[in-house]
Motif scaffolding. Structure first.
Motif, PDB file in Angstrom:
ATOM      1  N   VAL A 240      77.698  83.672  57.515  1.00 49.75           N
ATOM      2  CA  VAL A 240      76.264  83.855  57.757  1.00 49.75           C
ATOM      3  C   VAL A 240      75.754  85.014  56.905  1.00 49.75           C
ATOM      4  N   GLY A 241      74.513  84.861  56.492  1.00 52.34           N
ATOM      5  CA  GLY A 241      73.797  85.949  55.843  1.00 52.34           C
ATOM      6  C   GLY A 241      72.593  86.309  56.693  1.00 52.34           C
ATOM      7  N   LEU A 242      72.320  87.575  56.844  1.00 52.96           N
ATOM      8  CA  LEU A 242      71.250  88.032  57.718  1.00 52.96           C
ATOM      9  C   LEU A 242      69.950  88.211  56.948  1.00 52.96           C
ATOM     10  N   THR A 243      68.855  88.277  57.695  1.00 54.67           N
ATOM     11  CA  THR A 243      67.534  88.399  57.072  1.00 54.67           C
ATOM     12  C   THR A 243      67.312  89.761  56.445  1.00 54.67           C
ATOM     13  N   ASP A 244      68.097  90.755  56.839  1.00 52.90           N
ATOM     14  CA  ASP A 244      67.924  92.090  56.250  1.00 52.90           C
ATOM     15  C   ASP A 244      68.710  92.260  54.959  1.00 52.90           C
ATOM     16  N   ALA A 245      69.237  91.130  54.426  1.00 56.16           N
ATOM     17  CA  ALA A 245      69.958  91.127  53.141  1.00 56.16           C
ATOM     18  C   ALA A 245      71.212  91.981  53.172  1.00 56.16           C
ATOM     19  N   SER A 246      71.777  92.181  54.359  1.00 56.03           N
ATOM     20  CA  SER A 246      73.038  92.918  54.442  1.00 56.03           C
ATOM     21  C   SER A 246      74.186  92.030  53.975  1.00 56.03           C
ATOM     22  N   LYS A 247      75.361  92.575  53.944  1.00 55.87           N
ATOM     23  CA  LYS A 247      76.523  91.854  53.433  1.00 55.87           C
ATOM     24  C   LYS A 247      76.830  90.631  54.303  1.00 55.87           C
ATOM     25  N   GLU A 248      77.207  89.550  53.637  1.00 56.45           N
ATOM     26  CA  GLU A 248      77.551  88.328  54.355  1.00 56.45           C
ATOM     27  C   GLU A 248      78.755  88.566  55.253  1.00 56.45           C
ATOM     28  N   GLN A 249      78.705  87.967  56.466  1.00 55.14           N
ATOM     29  CA  GLN A 249      79.809  88.084  57.405  1.00 55.14           C
ATOM     30  C   GLN A 249      80.465  86.710  57.597  1.00 55.14           C
ATOM     31  N   ARG A 250      81.748  86.732  57.897  1.00 56.27           N
ATOM     32  CA  ARG A 250      82.461  85.486  58.131  1.00 56.27           C
ATOM     33  C   ARG A 250      83.529  85.684  59.189  1.00 56.27           C
ATOM     34  N   ARG A 251      83.870  84.595  59.839  1.00 52.43           N
ATOM     35  CA  ARG A 251      84.910  84.611  60.859  1.00 52.43           C
ATOM     36  C   ARG A 251      85.776  83.360  60.712  1.00 52.43           C
ATOM     37  N   PRO A 252      87.103  83.509  60.816  1.00 58.00           N
ATOM     38  CA  PRO A 252      87.985  82.337  60.685  1.00 58.00           C
ATOM     39  C   PRO A 252      88.003  81.511  61.973  1.00 58.00           C
ATOM     40  N   ILE A 253      88.218  80.207  61.820  1.00 58.15           N
ATOM     41  CA  ILE A 253      88.369  79.280  62.947  1.00 58.15           C
ATOM     42  C   ILE A 253      89.551  78.372  62.625  1.00 58.15           C
ATOM     43  N   SER A 254      90.523  78.375  63.493  1.00 55.07           N
ATOM     44  CA  SER A 254      91.705  77.542  63.292  1.00 55.07           C
ATOM     45  C   SER A 254      91.454  76.157  63.890  1.00 55.07           C
ATOM     46  N   ILE A 255      91.642  75.123  63.064  1.00 55.54           N
ATOM     47  CA  ILE A 255      91.391  73.747  63.492  1.00 55.54           C
ATOM     48  C   ILE A 255      92.688  72.952  63.419  1.00 55.54           C
ATOM     49  N   SER A 256      92.977  72.259  64.498  1.00 51.80           N
ATOM     50  CA  SER A 256      94.160  71.397  64.565  1.00 51.80           C
ATOM     51  C   SER A 256      93.702  69.998  64.971  1.00 51.80           C
ATOM     52  N   ILE A 257      93.836  69.052  64.041  1.00 52.27           N
ATOM     53  CA  ILE A 257      93.432  67.664  64.284  1.00 52.27           C
ATOM     54  C   ILE A 257      94.698  66.815  64.354  1.00 52.27           C
ATOM     55  N   GLN A 258      94.879  66.146  65.470  1.00 48.76           N
ATOM     56  CA  GLN A 258      96.057  65.307  65.650  1.00 48.76           C
ATOM     57  C   GLN A 258      95.693  63.839  65.484  1.00 48.76           C
ATOM     58  N   GLU A 259      96.642  63.092  64.978  1.00 50.79           N
ATOM     59  CA  GLU A 259      96.435  61.651  64.847  1.00 50.79           C
ATOM     60  C   GLU A 259      96.450  61.014  66.229  1.00 50.79           C
ATOM     61  N   PRO A 260      95.570  60.052  66.481  1.00 54.74           N
ATOM     62  CA  PRO A 260      95.495  59.459  67.825  1.00 54.74           C
ATOM     63  C   PRO A 260      96.677  58.562  68.158  1.00 54.74           C
ATOM     64  N   LEU A 261      97.522  58.255  67.157  1.00 53.94           N
ATOM     65  CA  LEU A 261      98.680  57.396  67.399  1.00 53.94           C
ATOM     66  C   LEU A 261      99.888  57.981  66.681  1.00 53.94           C
ATOM     67  N   ARG A 262     100.940  58.186  67.422  1.00 53.74           N
ATOM     68  CA  ARG A 262     102.177  58.709  66.845  1.00 53.74           C
ATOM     69  C   ARG A 262     103.220  57.598  66.860  1.00 53.74           C
ATOM     70  N   VAL A 263     103.807  57.312  65.684  1.00 53.08           N
ATOM     71  CA  VAL A 263     104.803  56.245  65.580  1.00 53.08           C
ATOM     72  C   VAL A 263     106.097  56.817  65.026  1.00 53.08           C
ATOM     73  N   ASN A 264     107.182  56.147  65.367  1.00 51.36           N
ATOM     74  CA  ASN A 264     108.506  56.595  64.932  1.00 51.36           C
ATOM     75  C   ASN A 264     109.386  55.369  64.732  1.00 51.36           C
ATOM     76  N   GLN A 265     110.171  55.370  63.653  1.00 49.87           N
ATOM     77  CA  GLN A 265     111.062  54.255  63.335  1.00 49.87           C
ATOM     78  C   GLN A 265     112.436  54.820  63.003  1.00 49.87           C
ATOM     79  N   TYR A 266     113.487  54.318  63.711  1.00 48.63           N
ATOM     80  CA  TYR A 266     114.826  54.856  63.471  1.00 48.63           C
ATOM     81  C   TYR A 266     115.870  53.821  63.891  1.00 48.63           C
ATOM     82  N   LEU A 267     117.140  54.070  63.469  1.00 45.83           N
ATOM     83  CA  LEU A 267     118.279  53.221  63.812  1.00 45.83           C
ATOM     84  C   LEU A 267     119.110  53.891  64.893  1.00 45.83           C
TER      85      LEU A 267
END
Length: 668
Positions: free
Chosen positions: A486-513
């Protein structure tokens, strides 16, 4: 007419007419009285045949007798021969004087038949075509009648057995029921309900004014349109569908200005009508800003928000540094808070009005110190302001003072977000100041610009210090560390914050002998009830958990959302990756996933060959000892040792040989 034999003047009774249908029964009779009798009864059919009802017996015609009538007939309308003008004649006496009475009756049969079309809508000035749905053998008898009952005699008839008609240049007088009539004896009628509508006024010019940077979601065109197409000023089709036109734009730019074309299809017209409308793009009027200030006079702190707006204020609120909301009610106080404002100062010589909303805090505590936000709601919009409350006499501990946030600091509402691929996800952040711009940066570097009014924007607005974006669904590849900027209206330095995102597949498959069995497993995430699973081999062979072929065994756990395919003695095709599709209850589409390309090597301790390392060591030691015995021992012992060595050698060879293959198939 005077009878020639007796010179008797016939008496004609009132004519009777019946509208009937084939198969119906009707009774016609000449009534007798005390002084009137009938000695004969004669019936004359439409084709002139005469029947003596006292003697003749004819199918469909029976003599009808009653106490007050000795000349009557019961007619069953069996065919067209019964349709037309009939006569019933009775000869008798009245006061011993001969009389002749005649009753004429008409049998009319009208049948409704189907027209094609039977209902139609046509625009003024257009043409329409009507006719019979089925052909007739007497097309020469066809006539067409207008809604006013007047026969249509214009030369627009098509020569065919369907009695077809073309009506050109339709006017409002053609609105109503048109009837096609035909037939010689039986009258057949086919009705057509015609509705005449006005055409779309394509000459009318409309102008739409859109705000630069704002979204547009506007429905245009006639309300009764059945088709619409919109082409913008760059000849790009932006909408085409049935019904009215719907213009949906996420963000208006200067390129949207110009002449647009709209094609509208209306009832009663084959060709859509085209019209031109103009789009003008204007800059948005600057949003009114709240003027906020804080007055500190120990032991009272007063927070004031001032707004100039032409719309009346509907509500006012404050939010303290911890996020607690305080609603403004003029004249009401609670705890240490007293609402000092929510008043309105009207300026009658201008359109704008001055609105003030203030809050007094008596004996503030540590939780009251920090950054506040006020909100003023009008019937047009909501406005926000930011305030900083500092009370030196409240905070005396240096560590407490250092922990209080006194400068706008960006924070993410959630630092960690987890979801599945088919779920919507919202990312948001906020700061205690007005925002000038905001964007989110994905883990792969993609930037998503965000602004209020955007279809996927989330938050109260930039002046409230809130920024958020909603995604309908992300993929597992989008997992990683994102960031909110975000940048503020007073032209101060831009600020940022990290967000950790974890997206899982809706279907998990496995194939083995496992133990010479190929196993394919599928788990629907999140766990839920599933209806069935579909397994598809690489060559296209597909089956569900309900119809697995021989050699394939399936199982399903509906409640936990998992299913399994077990293949005994898998072939080369079976060992390739499988496609698994799962039908989750409540969802129309199937969740699909393909197993990994790599396949785990089978357990060689059971089904394969393992080199006997321990045997080799033992045999080497044993053979060494035998050689020493042969060299150093007597001749008799050397022969025994040689024989034993041959036996041990053969035993070793047999131990490392593979057992013969078992060709007997395993039944699943």
């Amino acid at each position: 007419m005077i009878s020639e034999s007796t010179n008797i003047v016939p008496e004609y009774l009132d004519e009777e007419t019946v509208n009937t249908q084939i198969g119906a029964h009707h009774i016609f009779r000449i009534q007798d009285f005390t002084f009137v009798t009938s000695d004969t009864c004669t019936l004359i059919s439409p084709n002139g045949t005469t029947f003596d009802l006292l003697k003749d017996e004819v199918p469909g015609i029976k003599k009808h007798t009653a106490i007050d009538s000795s000349c009557g007939v019961n007619i069953t309308v069996n065919s067209e021969d019964f349709v037309g003008n009939w006569s019933l004649q009775a000869n008798g006496t009245r006061l011993n004087k001969p009389i002749e009475r005649i009753l004429h009756f008409v049998v009319i049969v009208e049948e409704a038949v189907e027209a094609s079309p039977s209902v139609l809508i046509v625009g003024k000035g257009n043409n329409f075509h009507i006719g019979l749905a089925k052909p007739t053998t007497v097309p020469e008898t066809c006539k067409l009648y207008r809604p006013q009952g007047i026969e249509y005699q214009e030369n627009t008839t098509e020569i065919s057995n369907y009695c077809s008609y073309n009506i050109n240049n339709v006017t409002a007088e053609d609105d109503g029921t048109w009837v096609i009539v035909y037939g010689n004896t039986i009258t057949y009628k086919a009705a057509v309900q015609v509705t005449v509508v006005g055409n779309f006024n394509k000459n009318s010019t409309q102008e739409f004014v859109w705000t630069l940077g704002a979204p547009v979601n506007q429905i245009i065109g006639p309300e009764n349109a059945i088709y619409c197409k919109i082409i913008d000023s760059y000849s790009v089709t932006v909408f085409e569908d049935f019904g009215r036109c719907n213009i949906s734009i996420d963000r208006v730019t200067s390129k949207h200005a110009g002449y647009w074309k709209m094609s509208v299809g209306m009832h009663g017209s084959v060709l859509p009508e085209e019209t031109i409308f103009t789009v003008a793009v204007k800059h948005a009027e600057p949003k009114s800003k709240i003027i906020s200030y804080v007055v500190v006079r120990e032991p009272i702190v007063t927070l004031t928000c001032y707004l100039e707006s032409k719309f009346p204020v509907e509500a006012c609120k404050f939010r303290d540094p911890s996020g607690k909301v305080l609603l403004a009610h003029e004249g009401v106080s609670q705890s240490r808070y007293r609402f000092h404002g929510a008043t309105v100062m009207r300026t009658y010589d201008t359109v704008a009005q001055n609105h003030t909303c203030a809050l007094q805090i008596t004996e503030p505590v540590v939780s009251d110190i920090g950054l506040w936000r006020c909100g003023v709601q009008t019937e047009h919009d909501t406005y926000f302001g930011h305030l900083s409350v500092r009370c030196p006499w409240v905070i005396k501990d240096v560590e407490v003072a250092a922990a209080i946030i006194t400068e706008p600091t960006l924070s993410a509402d959630r630092f960690s977000v987890s979801a599945f691929e088919d779920e919507s996800i919202t990312l948001s952040c906020s700061i205690q100041a007005a925002i000038r711009y905001c964007y989110f940066r994905a883990s792969n570097g993609t930037v998503f610009d965000v602004f209020p009014g955007q279809s996927n924007y989330v938050g109260a607005g930039f002046d409230a210090g809130e920024c958020g974006i909603r995604f309908s669904g992300l993929s597992a590849n989008d997992s990683g560390t994102w960031s909110c900027h975000v940048g503020l209206t007073d032209a101060s330095k831009e600020q940022r914050r990290p967000i950790s995102i974890s997206i899982q597949e809706p279907l998990r498959v496995n194939q083995y002998l496992h133990r010479n069995h190929l196993i394919i497993e599928a788990d629907a995430l999140p766990s839920g009830w599933i209806d069935y699973c579909v397994f598809v081999r690489i060559d296209g062979l597909g089956f569900t958990t309900d119809n697995a072929p021989m050699g394939y065994r399936t199982s399903i756990q509906r409640a936990t959302g998992s299913c399994t395919l077990r293949i005994s003695s898998p072939t080369t095709l079976d060992r390739h990756p499988w496609t698994v599709m799962v039908k989750v209850s409540g969802k129309e589409d199937l969740v699909t996933q393909v197993t990994d390309l790599t396949l785990r090597v089978p357990d060689t301790s059971v089904t394969g060959f393992r080199f006997p390392t321990l045997w080799v060591i033992v045999m080497v030691v044993g053979l060494s000892m035998l050689l020493l015995s042969i060299v150093l021992g007597p001749q008799k012992n050397r022969k025994w040792v040689a024989a034993r060595s041959v036996s041990v050698r053969n035993s070793f060879r047999n131990s490392i040989r593979k057992p013969p293959l078992n060709n007997t198939p395993t039944v699943a």
